[in-house]
Write a protein that holds these residues in place. Sequence first.
Motif, PDB file in Angstrom:
ATOM      1  N   HIS A  82      34.426  10.717  -2.762  1.00 47.79           N
ATOM      2  CA  HIS A  82      34.560  10.313  -4.160  1.00 47.79           C
ATOM      3  C   HIS A  82      34.642   8.784  -4.211  1.00 47.79           C
ATOM      4  N   PRO A  83      33.735   8.128  -4.955  1.00 48.43           N
ATOM      5  CA  PRO A  83      33.672   6.664  -4.910  1.00 48.43           C
ATOM      6  C   PRO A  83      34.865   5.948  -5.550  1.00 48.43           C
ATOM      7  N   ILE A  84      35.614   6.620  -6.403  1.00 43.41           N
ATOM      8  CA  ILE A  84      36.773   5.980  -7.017  1.00 43.41           C
ATOM      9  C   ILE A  84      38.030   6.187  -6.177  1.00 43.41           C
ATOM     10  N   LEU A  85      38.222   7.403  -5.685  1.00 43.41           N
ATOM     11  CA  LEU A  85      39.437   7.708  -4.933  1.00 43.41           C
ATOM     12  C   LEU A  85      39.411   7.176  -3.508  1.00 43.41           C
ATOM     13  N   PHE A  86      38.230   7.075  -2.932  1.00 37.86           N
ATOM     14  CA  PHE A  86      38.081   6.584  -1.551  1.00 37.86           C
ATOM     15  C   PHE A  86      37.008   5.500  -1.552  1.00 37.86           C
ATOM     16  N   ASP A  87      37.408   4.247  -1.387  1.00 33.52           N
ATOM     17  CA  ASP A  87      36.408   3.177  -1.373  1.00 33.52           C
ATOM     18  C   ASP A  87      35.896   2.866   0.033  1.00 33.52           C
ATOM     19  N   HIS A  88      36.498   3.490   1.050  1.00 38.37           N
ATOM     20  CA  HIS A  88      36.040   3.340   2.425  1.00 38.37           C
ATOM     21  C   HIS A  88      36.601   4.498   3.254  1.00 38.37           C
ATOM     22  N   THR A  89      36.055   4.692   4.425  1.00 34.17           N
ATOM     23  CA  THR A  89      36.546   5.727   5.327  1.00 34.17           C
ATOM     24  C   THR A  89      37.970   5.370   5.745  1.00 34.17           C
ATOM     25  N   THR A  90      38.828   6.377   5.729  1.00 37.99           N
ATOM     26  CA  THR A  90      40.232   6.118   6.034  1.00 37.99           C
ATOM     27  C   THR A  90      40.826   7.288   6.810  1.00 37.99           C
ATOM     28  N   ASP A  91      41.920   7.038   7.492  1.00 40.85           N
ATOM     29  CA  ASP A  91      42.589   8.093   8.255  1.00 40.85           C
ATOM     30  C   ASP A  91      43.807   8.626   7.518  1.00 40.85           C
ATOM     31  N   HIS A  92      43.984   8.235   6.246  1.00 37.44           N
ATOM     32  CA  HIS A  92      45.129   8.695   5.462  1.00 37.44           C
ATOM     33  C   HIS A  92      44.676   8.972   4.032  1.00 37.44           C
ATOM     34  N   ILE A  93      45.557   9.582   3.281  1.00 37.61           N
ATOM     35  CA  ILE A  93      45.281   9.841   1.870  1.00 37.61           C
ATOM     36  C   ILE A  93      45.780   8.633   1.079  1.00 37.61           C
ATOM     37  N   PRO A  94      44.896   7.974   0.325  1.00 33.66           N
ATOM     38  CA  PRO A  94      45.334   6.818  -0.457  1.00 33.66           C
ATOM     39  C   PRO A  94      46.348   7.209  -1.528  1.00 33.66           C
ATOM     40  N   GLY A  95      47.208   6.269  -1.879  1.00 30.92           N
ATOM     41  CA  GLY A  95      48.215   6.504  -2.898  1.00 30.92           C
ATOM     42  C   GLY A  95      47.622   6.966  -4.220  1.00 30.92           C
ATOM     43  N   MET A  96      46.431   6.456  -4.580  1.00 30.50           N
ATOM     44  CA  MET A  96      45.787   6.866  -5.822  1.00 30.50           C
ATOM     45  C   MET A  96      45.514   8.374  -5.834  1.00 30.50           C
ATOM     46  N   VAL A  97      45.181   8.941  -4.686  1.00 28.56           N
ATOM     47  CA  VAL A  97      44.932  10.380  -4.592  1.00 28.56           C
ATOM     48  C   VAL A  97      46.230  11.154  -4.800  1.00 28.56           C
ATOM     49  N   LEU A  98      47.322  10.661  -4.226  1.00 26.37           N
ATOM     50  CA  LEU A  98      48.620  11.316  -4.401  1.00 26.37           C
ATOM     51  C   LEU A  98      49.065  11.256  -5.862  1.00 26.37           C
ATOM     52  N   LEU A  99      48.834  10.124  -6.510  1.00 24.76           N
ATOM     53  CA  LEU A  99      49.180  10.027  -7.932  1.00 24.76           C
ATOM     54  C   LEU A  99      48.330  10.968  -8.776  1.00 24.76           C
ATOM     55  N   GLU A 100      47.050  11.075  -8.459  1.00 25.98           N
ATOM     56  CA  GLU A 100      46.176  12.007  -9.184  1.00 25.98           C
ATOM     57  C   GLU A 100      46.620  13.452  -8.940  1.00 25.98           C
ATOM     58  N   ALA A 101      47.015  13.769  -7.721  1.00 24.93           N
ATOM     59  CA  ALA A 101      47.507  15.114  -7.423  1.00 24.93           C
ATOM     60  C   ALA A 101      48.774  15.410  -8.220  1.00 24.93           C
ATOM     61  N   ALA A 102      49.682  14.435  -8.315  1.00 16.21           N
ATOM     62  CA  ALA A 102      50.894  14.622  -9.100  1.00 16.21           C
ATOM     63  C   ALA A 102      50.553  14.842 -10.568  1.00 16.21           C
ATOM     64  N   HIS A 103      49.609  14.080 -11.077  1.00 20.35           N
ATOM     65  CA  HIS A 103      49.170  14.239 -12.467  1.00 20.35           C
ATOM     66  C   HIS A 103      48.604  15.633 -12.702  1.00 20.35           C
ATOM     67  N   GLN A 104      47.751  16.099 -11.797  1.00 19.74           N
ATOM     68  CA  GLN A 104      47.148  17.427 -11.947  1.00 19.74           C
ATOM     69  C   GLN A 104      48.198  18.527 -11.853  1.00 19.74           C
ATOM     70  N   ALA A 105      49.156  18.385 -10.957  1.00 25.35           N
ATOM     71  CA  ALA A 105      50.206  19.398 -10.827  1.00 25.35           C
ATOM     72  C   ALA A 105      51.086  19.423 -12.080  1.00 25.35           C
ATOM     73  N   ALA A 106      51.416  18.252 -12.610  1.00 24.27           N
ATOM     74  CA  ALA A 106      52.225  18.202 -13.825  1.00 24.27           C
ATOM     75  C   ALA A 106      51.464  18.788 -15.004  1.00 24.27           C
ATOM     76  N   THR A 107      50.170  18.532 -15.075  1.00 27.17           N
ATOM     77  CA  THR A 107      49.354  19.109 -16.145  1.00 27.17           C
ATOM     78  C   THR A 107      49.323  20.623 -16.030  1.00 27.17           C
TER      79      THR A 107
END
Length: 97
Positions: free
Chosen positions: A20-45
């Motif tokens: 996903h070009p917004i959530l991951f701007d480069h290859t990484t070995d961890h989950i970016p904080g933005m993804v965790l915040l989006e997950a929290a938003h989706q769970a709260a919704t």
Amino acid sequence: MVLTPTPHPHTWQLTPNPHHPILFDHTTDHIPGMVLLEAAHQAATAHTHPTHTTTTTTNDNDPTPTTHITAHQNNTTVFTAQLTTHTPIPQRTVSPQ
């Protein structure tokens, strides 16, 4: 969507698309904080606006429902969040007389 339902109530699997070009701007070995915040938003919704596919409930009498989110990896808490949602107040139109 970054969450996938599980058979357990109030529990989702974090399954973001790493391309996903917004959530991951480069290859990484961890989950970016933005993804965790989006997950929290989706769970709260899912918690505050349950559908036939979600298993959470909320108290309709509570004007500011709060959802507590905890993320675990290998039985260790790696992320916590508390989201408070507000029900929009309906706008009233006043007609000039």
